[in-house]
Design a protein around this motif. Structure first.
Motif, PDB file in Angstrom:
ATOM      1  N   ILE A   1      13.767  11.774  -5.369  1.00 55.14           N
ATOM      2  CA  ILE A   1      14.674  11.696  -6.519  1.00 55.14           C
ATOM      3  C   ILE A   1      13.929  12.222  -7.741  1.00 55.14           C
ATOM      4  CG2 ILE A   1      16.161   9.819  -5.707  1.00 55.14           C
ATOM      5  CD1 ILE A   1      14.405   7.831  -7.178  1.00 55.14           C
ATOM      6  N   SER A   2      14.663  12.821  -8.630  1.00 57.29           N
ATOM      7  CA  SER A   2      14.066  13.392  -9.832  1.00 57.29           C
ATOM      8  C   SER A   2      13.955  12.334 -10.921  1.00 57.29           C
ATOM      9  CB  SER A   2      14.931  14.551 -10.329  1.00 57.29           C
ATOM     10  OG  SER A   2      14.457  15.003 -11.570  1.00 57.29           O
ATOM     11  N   LEU A   3      12.833  12.323 -11.615  1.00 57.50           N
ATOM     12  CA  LEU A   3      12.684  11.396 -12.742  1.00 57.50           C
ATOM     13  C   LEU A   3      13.515  11.844 -13.937  1.00 57.50           C
ATOM     14  CD1 LEU A   3       8.927  10.339 -12.765  1.00 57.50           C
ATOM     15  CD2 LEU A   3      10.882   9.105 -11.906  1.00 57.50           C
ATOM     16  N   SER A   4      14.023  13.067 -13.901  1.00 59.38           N
ATOM     17  CA  SER A   4      14.853  13.535 -15.011  1.00 59.38           C
ATOM     18  C   SER A   4      16.258  12.942 -14.945  1.00 59.38           C
ATOM     19  CB  SER A   4      14.924  15.063 -15.038  1.00 59.38           C
ATOM     20  OG  SER A   4      15.551  15.550 -13.884  1.00 59.38           O
TER      21      SER A   4
ATOM     22  N   THR B   1       0.835  -1.202   0.000  1.00 60.50           N
ATOM     23  CA  THR B   1       0.000   0.000   0.000  1.00 60.50           C
ATOM     24  C   THR B   1       0.869   1.250   0.000  1.00 60.50           C
ATOM     25  OG1 THR B   1      -1.772  -1.157   1.151  1.00 60.50           O
ATOM     26  CG2 THR B   1      -1.803   1.252   1.270  1.00 60.50           C
ATOM     27  N   ARG B   2       1.885   1.282   0.854  1.00 59.09           N
ATOM     28  CA  ARG B   2       2.806   2.431   0.888  1.00 59.09           C
ATOM     29  C   ARG B   2       3.504   2.607  -0.460  1.00 59.09           C
ATOM     30  NH1 ARG B   2       3.643   0.522   5.942  1.00 59.09           N
ATOM     31  NH2 ARG B   2       5.435  -0.728   5.329  1.00 59.09           N
ATOM     32  N   ASN B   3       3.979   1.493  -1.017  1.00 53.52           N
ATOM     33  CA  ASN B   3       4.666   1.567  -2.310  1.00 53.52           C
ATOM     34  C   ASN B   3       3.742   2.091  -3.407  1.00 53.52           C
ATOM     35  OD1 ASN B   3       6.930   0.548  -1.062  1.00 53.52           O
ATOM     36  ND2 ASN B   3       6.636  -1.541  -1.799  1.00 53.52           N
ATOM     37  N   MET B   4       2.515   1.580  -3.437  1.00 54.05           N
ATOM     38  CA  MET B   4       1.554   2.046  -4.449  1.00 54.05           C
ATOM     39  C   MET B   4       1.223   3.519  -4.248  1.00 54.05           C
ATOM     40  SD  MET B   4       0.564   0.308  -6.926  1.00 54.05           S
ATOM     41  CE  MET B   4       0.278  -1.276  -7.590  1.00 54.05           C
ATOM     42  N   SER B   5       1.066   3.928  -3.018  1.00 50.99           N
ATOM     43  CA  SER B   5       0.762   5.341  -2.741  1.00 50.99           C
ATOM     44  C   SER B   5       1.891   6.236  -3.231  1.00 50.99           C
ATOM     45  CB  SER B   5       0.515   5.557  -1.249  1.00 50.99           C
ATOM     46  OG  SER B   5      -0.662   4.882  -0.855  1.00 50.99           O
TER      47      SER B   5
ATOM     48  N   GLY C   1      17.365   8.236 -11.013  1.00 53.57           N
ATOM     49  CA  GLY C   1      16.020   8.460 -10.491  1.00 53.57           C
ATOM     50  C   GLY C   1      14.969   7.741 -11.319  1.00 53.57           C
ATOM     51  N   PHE C   2      15.063   7.856 -12.642  1.00 51.68           N
ATOM     52  CA  PHE C   2      14.090   7.181 -13.495  1.00 51.68           C
ATOM     53  C   PHE C   2      14.265   5.666 -13.416  1.00 51.68           C
ATOM     54  CE2 PHE C   2      12.179   5.427 -17.287  1.00 51.68           C
ATOM     55  CZ  PHE C   2      10.931   6.016 -17.232  1.00 51.68           C
ATOM     56  N   LYS C   3      15.510   5.217 -13.342  1.00 52.57           N
ATOM     57  CA  LYS C   3      15.766   3.773 -13.241  1.00 52.57           C
ATOM     58  C   LYS C   3      15.127   3.197 -11.974  1.00 52.57           C
ATOM     59  CE  LYS C   3      19.482   0.390 -13.279  1.00 52.57           C
ATOM     60  NZ  LYS C   3      20.924   0.149 -13.306  1.00 52.57           N
ATOM     61  N   LYS C   4      15.285   3.889 -10.848  1.00 53.00           N
ATOM     62  CA  LYS C   4      14.686   3.434  -9.583  1.00 53.00           C
ATOM     63  C   LYS C   4      13.160   3.416  -9.691  1.00 53.00           C
ATOM     64  CE  LYS C   4      14.174   2.618  -5.124  1.00 53.00           C
ATOM     65  NZ  LYS C   4      13.898   1.228  -4.799  1.00 53.00           N
TER      66      LYS C   4
ATOM     67  N   TYR D   1      10.111  11.443  -7.412  1.00 50.84           N
ATOM     68  CA  TYR D   1       9.642  10.184  -6.837  1.00 50.84           C
ATOM     69  C   TYR D   1      10.242  10.094  -5.447  1.00 50.84           C
ATOM     70  CZ  TYR D   1       9.304   5.047  -6.288  1.00 50.84           C
ATOM     71  OH  TYR D   1       9.058   3.778  -5.830  1.00 50.84           O
ATOM     72  N   ASN D   2       9.471   9.636  -4.491  1.00 49.59           N
ATOM     73  CA  ASN D   2       9.912   9.654  -3.101  1.00 49.59           C
ATOM     74  C   ASN D   2       9.822   8.265  -2.462  1.00 49.59           C
ATOM     75  OD1 ASN D   2      10.777  10.588  -0.673  1.00 49.59           O
ATOM     76  ND2 ASN D   2       8.936  11.764  -0.214  1.00 49.59           N
ATOM     77  N   PRO D   3      10.682   7.303  -2.906  1.00 52.52           N
ATOM     78  CA  PRO D   3      10.634   5.984  -2.269  1.00 52.52           C
ATOM     79  C   PRO D   3      11.140   6.023  -0.820  1.00 52.52           C
ATOM     80  CG  PRO D   3      12.409   6.064  -3.876  1.00 52.52           C
ATOM     81  CD  PRO D   3      11.680   7.383  -3.958  1.00 52.52           C
TER      82      PRO D   3
END
Length: 168
Positions: free
Chosen positions: A122-125, A92-96, A129-132, A116-118
């Motif tokens: 981190i920036s998707l740019s 649930t946390r991951n999906m949120s 960041g995009f890889k994660k 994105y905040n796992p």
């Protein structure tokens, strides 16, 4: 109705069987691809809810439920899955966290504006960041397919076969 058989996915609608999504989620570093992945996940959310409440039906109640599901925000669906025991607290946390990316992506021009905040933002740019994000999104998709298969196992296929006649 959405049906998964081994690695094959199908849409069954009004007796017509069509190919469904791929088992593997493919995401490339652009806004449309990211949103497409989230749309597929959101579709499966609605299918899980529909299977739990009305099972398979072409009746009016099914269409009315799908109408209502379009009005319910995704974050409330994710919370309902936790409450129903369909999603674990961690999932649930991951999906949120993932769907926060979806919300930001809907309101941006480019992925350069999305974070994105796992654990830490981190920036998707950025490449890493995009890889994660992509790794986490694809893992969440694989887990969602397993959850869907678990829900699909409750379908009464004999009763369904009497109600639905597959058209060529």
């Amino acid at each position: 109705m959405y049906v998964i058989d081994k690695n094959k996915h199908y849409f069954l609608n009004d007796g017509i069987l069509k190919n469904g999504f791929n088992s593997k989620l493919t995401i490339i570093k652009n806004r449309d691809s990211v949103l497409s992945g989230f749309s597929k996940m959101a579709f499966l959310f609605d299918e899980i809810i529909r299977l739990r409440i009305v099972s398979y039906s072409n009746q009016k109640d099914n269409k009315e439920l799908l109408y209502l599901l379009n009005l319910v925000p995704v974050n409330r669906k994710i919370r309902a899955f936790l409450d129903w025991g369909v999603f674990s607290p961690e999932y649930t946390r991951n999906m949120s966290r993932l769907f926060e990316v979806r919300n930001d992506t809907v309101h941006c021009v480019s992925l350069d504006e999305v974070r994105y905040n796992p654990k830490t933002p981190i920036s998707l740019s950025s490449v890493n960041g995009f890889k994660k994000f992509k790794t986490d999104m694809c893992k969440a998709w694989d887990d969602l397919l397993k959850i869907y298969l678990n829900q699909q196992a409750n379908i009464d296929w004999i009763a369904l076969s009497k109600e639905v006649k597959i058209k060529p």
